[in-house]
Scaffold this motif. Structure first.
Motif, PDB file in Angstrom:
ATOM      1  N   GLY A 155      39.794  37.388  34.977  1.00 12.94           N
ATOM      2  CA  GLY A 155      39.341  38.726  34.635  1.00 12.94           C
ATOM      3  C   GLY A 155      38.186  39.245  35.464  1.00 12.94           C
ATOM      4  N   GLY A 193      38.490  40.659  38.392  1.00 11.59           N
ATOM      5  CA  GLY A 193      38.927  41.779  39.229  1.00 11.59           C
ATOM      6  C   GLY A 193      39.135  41.406  40.681  1.00 11.59           C
ATOM      7  N   CYS A 241      42.781  43.500  33.770  1.00  6.91           N
ATOM      8  CA  CYS A 241      41.434  43.037  33.410  1.00  6.91           C
ATOM      9  C   CYS A 241      40.382  44.132  33.596  1.00  6.91           C
ATOM     10  CB  CYS A 241      41.047  41.806  34.209  1.00  6.91           C
ATOM     11  SG  CYS A 241      40.801  42.097  35.961  1.00  6.91           S
ATOM     12  N   CYS A 283      46.682  39.996  37.588  1.00  7.78           N
ATOM     13  CA  CYS A 283      46.855  40.599  36.260  1.00  7.78           C
ATOM     14  C   CYS A 283      47.448  42.000  36.366  1.00  7.78           C
ATOM     15  CB  CYS A 283      45.523  40.641  35.518  1.00  7.78           C
ATOM     16  SG  CYS A 283      44.349  41.763  36.302  1.00  7.78           S
ATOM     17  N   CYS A 334      41.787  34.842  38.395  1.00  4.26           N
ATOM     18  CA  CYS A 334      40.324  34.868  38.557  1.00  4.26           C
ATOM     19  C   CYS A 334      39.623  35.061  37.217  1.00  4.26           C
ATOM     20  CB  CYS A 334      39.898  35.942  39.558  1.00  4.26           C
ATOM     21  SG  CYS A 334      40.035  37.618  38.932  1.00  4.26           S
ATOM     22  N   CYS A 352      41.537  38.670  41.921  1.00  4.94           N
ATOM     23  CA  CYS A 352      42.799  38.066  42.363  1.00  4.94           C
ATOM     24  C   CYS A 352      43.954  39.057  42.399  1.00  4.94           C
ATOM     25  CB  CYS A 352      43.150  36.883  41.468  1.00  4.94           C
ATOM     26  SG  CYS A 352      43.538  37.356  39.774  1.00  4.94           S
ATOM     27  N   GLY A 353      43.969  40.008  41.502  1.00  2.00           N
ATOM     28  CA  GLY A 353      45.050  41.001  41.456  1.00  2.00           C
ATOM     29  C   GLY A 353      46.275  40.529  40.690  1.00  2.00           C
TER      30      GLY A 353
HETATM   31  S1  FES Z   1      42.450  38.609  36.389  1.00  4.42           S
HETATM   32 FE1  FES Z   1      42.106  38.582  38.502  1.00  4.42          FE
HETATM   33  S2  FES Z   1      42.092  40.656  39.017  1.00  4.42           S
HETATM   34 FE2  FES Z   1      42.416  40.688  36.920  1.00  4.42          FE
END
Ligand code: FES
Length: 388
Positions: A306, A308, A348, A313, A304, A310-311
């Motif tokens: 950064g 926050g 992120c 990272c 996503c 998609c999860g």
């Molecule tokens: S890049 Fe998607 S949650 Fe961190």
């Protein structure tokens, strides 16, 4: 209390950004589909107009569209101001730059159409196409650039949004071909109907300045019946759109300057991050862990980009020197959704205050939801929270 307020306003901003973007993408898609009918004839374009582009021309939809445009642009500038770094991957960079260009480019179109309405001039493709292909080809070219930039920005945003949702991975399969096919069909339709317009104008030796002349009879593009010459408020439209373009550029430049000042003025601590067995990298307390990886060209999953959501990272924190900041409501929600354990954080969203930090990536750097049946992280070998 202040934190809860910040979380709530963050949620409102993110929601407004997504839905204003989707609204504008729907508008552009309807326009592109309408244009693509030019492959058949100008008549086909005009017949489909009430169902595709026509629905956007009433005052309510027009006002909503303008609001969405302004909201999306301002939120985009705010996101740029908040960015700890402008160094990012190519897709994110394309989205960022195209986002800055969307308002100035779309302004010419929206203001032009609204101006026609306010001056009591009916909008139809016979008028518009002659204007774009005969009278003002440079504006016609601008429309093509406009559609391309807005479409690229919209699709990049939509794909990033959908990629962050594990249950949407099936949608992406057909979205990629559509993202290419729709603008190609639209440009083909626009070119084909433009070719017809030029042939008709040449064959009838019609003078340029269509809006000041009686429209000639046409075989493929029905001309609206008029007795009075149409006078387009061209100078008025030009003045307004120029103003919007310059204000947009000025706002974008001011945002970049303000961001630079903020980054320089903000005090920062040195952070040393060790990622798995890779050599430790030096960063600052202004950068998130993900941004630190990016600054050092260390690939890390971030579907996503950064935001926050998609999860992917997620990292397992195996050691830290300074206390880590508490996760925000968004981070907690995403961590819960992916079934993260206590020792996991989102790279992120995690911005260490200083000192040493050791992490292990949870997902491989090239992870995609399409490749995974389950959006759950790799089971942790050690469920205990490590601490040095
Ligand atoms: S890049 Fe998607 S949650 Fe961190």
């Amino acid at each position: 209390m202040a934190r809860a307020g910040a979380n709530r306003s963050g949620l409102i901003i993110r929601t407004a950004r997504v839905y204003s973007g989707l609204f504008m993408l729907a508008f552009v898609t309807a326009h592109l589909l309408n244009l693509s009918l030019g492959v058949f004839s100008g008549d086909a374009m005009n017949k489909a107009k009430p169902f595709l582009t026509g629905i956007w021309s009433n005052p309510v939809m027009g006002s909503l569209l303008l609001t969405a445009l302004v909201v999306h642009f301002l939120i985009g500038l705010w996101a740029i101001y908040r960015r700890p770094t402008l160094r990012t991957n190519p897709q994110d960079l394309v989205q960022l730059l195209s986002g800055i260009c969307v308002v100035p480019l779309l302004a010419t179109h929206v203001v032009g159409v609204m101006s026609l309405k306010l001056n009591g001039i009916p909008f139809d493709y016979a008028i518009a196409l002659k204007f774009f292909w005969v009278d003002r080809p440079e504006i016609g070219l601008l429309q093509v650039i406009l559609l391309s930039v807005v479409w690229i920005h919209g699709c990049a945003g939509l794909i990033t949004w959908l990629r962050s949702k594990s249950d949407m991975r099936n949608v992406l399969g057909w979205l990629y071909p559509l993202a290419v096919a729709v603008p190609v069909m639209a440009l083909t339709g626009y070119a084909e109907v433009g070719r017809q317009v030029l042939i008709e104008v040449q064959s009838q030796a019609a003078p340029s300045g269509y809006y000041e002349t009686e429209p000639a009879a046409s075989t493929s593009i029905p001309q609206p019946a008029r007795t009075e010459p149409i006078r387009l408020p061209y100078e008025q439209v030009k003045r307004i759109t120029n103003g919007i373009i310059w204000w947009s550029i000025a706002l974008a430049a001011l945002t970049l300057i303000a961001r630079e000042v903020r980054v320089r003025v903000q005090s920062s601590q040195v952070v040393v991050i060790r990622r798995g067995n890779a050599p430790a990298l030096a960063s600052t307390s202004q950068l998130s862990v993900l941004d630190s990886f990016r600054a050092h060209h260390q690939p890390h999953a971030s579907l996503c980009e950064g935001r926050g959501r998609c999860g992917t990272c997620a990292v397992r924190v195996t050691g830290f020197e300074y206390p880590l900041p508490e996760p925000t409501a968004l981070e907690i929600k995403t961590l819960r959704r992916i079934g993260a354990t206590e020792d996991m954080r989102l790279a992120c969203q995690l911005t260490p205050a200083g000192g040493h930090l050791s992490v292990e990536p949870v997902y491989p750097a090239d992870f995609t939801f399409e490749e995974s049946e389950h959006a759950h992280p790799i089971p942790p070998p050690d469920m205990k929270q490590a601490q040095t």
